[in-house]
Design a protein around this motif. Structure first.
Motif, PDB file in Angstrom:
ATOM      1  N   VAL A 263       0.838  -1.203   0.000  1.00  0.00           N
ATOM      2  CA  VAL A 263       0.000   0.000   0.000  1.00  0.00           C
ATOM      3  C   VAL A 263       0.874   1.254   0.000  1.00  0.00           C
ATOM      4  CG1 VAL A 263      -1.624   1.364   1.367  1.00  0.00           C
ATOM      5  CG2 VAL A 263      -1.999  -1.090   1.062  1.00  0.00           C
ATOM      6  N   GLN A 264       1.951   1.258   0.792  1.00  0.00           N
ATOM      7  CA  GLN A 264       2.870   2.393   0.808  1.00  0.00           C
ATOM      8  C   GLN A 264       3.480   2.631  -0.572  1.00  0.00           C
ATOM      9  OE1 GLN A 264       5.808   2.189   3.960  1.00  0.00           O
ATOM     10  NE2 GLN A 264       4.350   1.156   5.314  1.00  0.00           N
ATOM     11  N   LEU A 265       3.884   1.543  -1.219  1.00  0.00           N
ATOM     12  CA  LEU A 265       4.468   1.668  -2.555  1.00  0.00           C
ATOM     13  C   LEU A 265       3.438   2.180  -3.549  1.00  0.00           C
ATOM     14  CD1 LEU A 265       6.604  -1.621  -2.832  1.00  0.00           C
ATOM     15  CD2 LEU A 265       7.407   0.688  -2.319  1.00  0.00           C
ATOM     16  N   GLU A 266       2.211   1.709  -3.430  1.00  0.00           N
ATOM     17  CA  GLU A 266       1.145   2.166  -4.323  1.00  0.00           C
ATOM     18  C   GLU A 266       0.901   3.663  -4.152  1.00  0.00           C
ATOM     19  OE1 GLU A 266      -1.588  -1.898  -4.647  1.00  0.00           O
ATOM     20  OE2 GLU A 266      -1.958  -0.429  -3.043  1.00  0.00           O
ATOM     21  N   GLN A 267       0.871   4.116  -2.905  1.00  0.00           N
ATOM     22  CA  GLN A 267       0.643   5.536  -2.654  1.00  0.00           C
ATOM     23  C   GLN A 267       1.768   6.384  -3.241  1.00  0.00           C
ATOM     24  OE1 GLN A 267       0.271   5.506   1.617  1.00  0.00           O
ATOM     25  NE2 GLN A 267      -1.931   5.079   1.562  1.00  0.00           N
ATOM     26  N   ALA A 268       3.003   5.919  -3.086  1.00  0.00           N
ATOM     27  CA  ALA A 268       4.141   6.657  -3.641  1.00  0.00           C
ATOM     28  C   ALA A 268       4.075   6.687  -5.160  1.00  0.00           C
ATOM     29  CB  ALA A 268       5.448   6.018  -3.175  1.00  0.00           C
ATOM     30  N   ARG A 269       3.750   5.562  -5.756  1.00  0.00           N
ATOM     31  CA  ARG A 269       3.659   5.497  -7.218  1.00  0.00           C
ATOM     32  C   ARG A 269       2.539   6.388  -7.736  1.00  0.00           C
ATOM     33  NH1 ARG A 269       4.826   1.821 -11.384  1.00  0.00           N
ATOM     34  NH2 ARG A 269       4.082   2.774 -13.312  1.00  0.00           N
ATOM     35  N   ASP A 270       1.383   6.367  -7.056  1.00  0.00           N
ATOM     36  CA  ASP A 270       0.254   7.177  -7.494  1.00  0.00           C
ATOM     37  C   ASP A 270       0.557   8.669  -7.371  1.00  0.00           C
ATOM     38  OD1 ASP A 270      -1.055   4.841  -7.995  1.00  0.00           O
ATOM     39  OD2 ASP A 270      -2.277   4.894  -6.171  1.00  0.00           O
ATOM     40  N   THR A 271       1.331   9.024  -6.350  1.00  0.00           N
ATOM     41  CA  THR A 271       1.729  10.428  -6.186  1.00  0.00           C
ATOM     42  C   THR A 271       2.578  10.889  -7.358  1.00  0.00           C
ATOM     43  OG1 THR A 271       1.672  10.300  -3.770  1.00  0.00           O
ATOM     44  CG2 THR A 271       3.016  12.043  -4.736  1.00  0.00           C
TER      45      THR A 271
END
Length: 320
Positions: A263-271
């Motif tokens: 989830v952390q990686l997804e949030q960073a990627r989406d940002t």
């Protein structure tokens, strides 16, 4: 979107090596998939006795089509079309595919194991073979382990040391400095003899420990097709990529820590991918993950082994 390159419109050599440049077997798997889908024959192979340490890259034994046990030695092989310039029958016969390019008979492949020694002699042999085959451009495929989520499109970085290629395709020149693999050595030699080169790297999720990674293979092939005048068959890669992603989802569903990290990686990627993301915001997010990676041991200092956390001609990899 780029629809093909004038520079890469002739005979193209697609190169991948197993080993340091091949996280998740993505690069070698992509070239192996192309070999299975295109009608190619072997036109050159290096002598393994000259370049491989068999204690490091051991020969394997298996059962051949005749039921006999046979040895396979580590090597590097150049494959090419039987009749260069003519579309392969497999492409024309594929009812599900519309061939949009005119270059499918000009794809050559170089696939093998990164040599253990005598890199200069090895490179000279490869360049001589490329010149003999009248190769007009070389595309290097590589893959690196990175802090990226498996649930998002595979990140691809394309670069070239050739100014003309960069200008035509609107791509960057890598600013990487540090240890290199055999891809960079061959690329340097190719440019010196006038063969333009291009590198395509895929980022493979570092927390996925099992290989191969068909989603990364597919991403490399997608980018290769975008940059060249040819439609490339995908075979079973699309379905295999879906199964690969689903299997990791299943693992994460039983591992709360892994799921939270994803989830952390997804949030960073989406940002980074969001339309409103500013250059400064992207840089801050990137730097935050670099700092976290260095603290957690997911990336090195970029000095000793090339793991600088930046996309480029060579991978940075998680520490054991």
């Amino acid at each position: 979107m780029t629809t093909g390159s004038r520079i890469l419109g002739g005979r193209i050599l697609v190169v991948a090596f197993e080993g340091w440049n091949d996280a998740g077997e993505a690069a070698s798997g992509a070239v192996r998939s192309l070999k299975e889908e295109l009608e190619l024959t072997e036109i050159f192979a290096v002598d393994p006795e000259l370049y491989f340490d068999y204690q490091f890259n051991r020969p394997t034994i298996g059962i051949d089509d005749d039921g006999k046990r046979s040895l396979t030695w580590p090597s590097t092989v150049l494959y090419g079309p039987s009749v260069p310039g003519e579309p392969s029958e497999s492409l024309a016969a594929d009812a599900e595919m519309q061939v949009s390019g005119a270059n499918d008979g000009n794809i050559y492949l170089l696939l093998g194991t990164e040599p253990s020694r005598t890199w200069k002699g090895f490179t000279a042999e490869v360049i001589d073979a490329a010149l003999a085959a009248d190769i007009g451009g070389i595309v290097f495929l590589g893959a690196m382990l990175a802090d990226v989520p498996h649930t998002r499109p595979i990140s691809i970085f394309t670069s070239s040391d050739n100014a003309e290629v960069r200008a035509e395709l609107d791509i960057e020149r890598s600013n990487y400095e540090g240890p290199i693999g055999i891809l960079s050595v061959i690329a340097d030699a190719a440019e010196r003899v006038g063969i333009p080169t291009l590198s395509i790297w895929a980022s493979v999720p570092h927390y996925v420990h099992h290989a191969p990674s068909p989603k990364a293979m597919l991403a490399l092939i997608d980018k290769l097709e975008e940059l060249t005048d040819v439609t490339i068959p995908r075979g079973d890669l699309v379905s295999e990529a879906a199964v690969w992603e689903a299997s990791i989802n299943d693992l994460a569903s039983d591992d709360e820590e892994m799921a939270s990290y994803i989830v952390q990686l997804e949030q960073a990627r989406d940002t980074v991918d969001s339309p409103e993301a500013s250059g400064e915001a992207i840089a801050q997010e990137f730097e935050r993950y670099l700092r976290k990676s260095n603290t957690d041991g997911k990336a090195g200092d970029g000095k000793a082994d090339g793991r600088d956390g930046k996309p480029g001609d060579e991978p940075w990899r998680p520490q054991a």
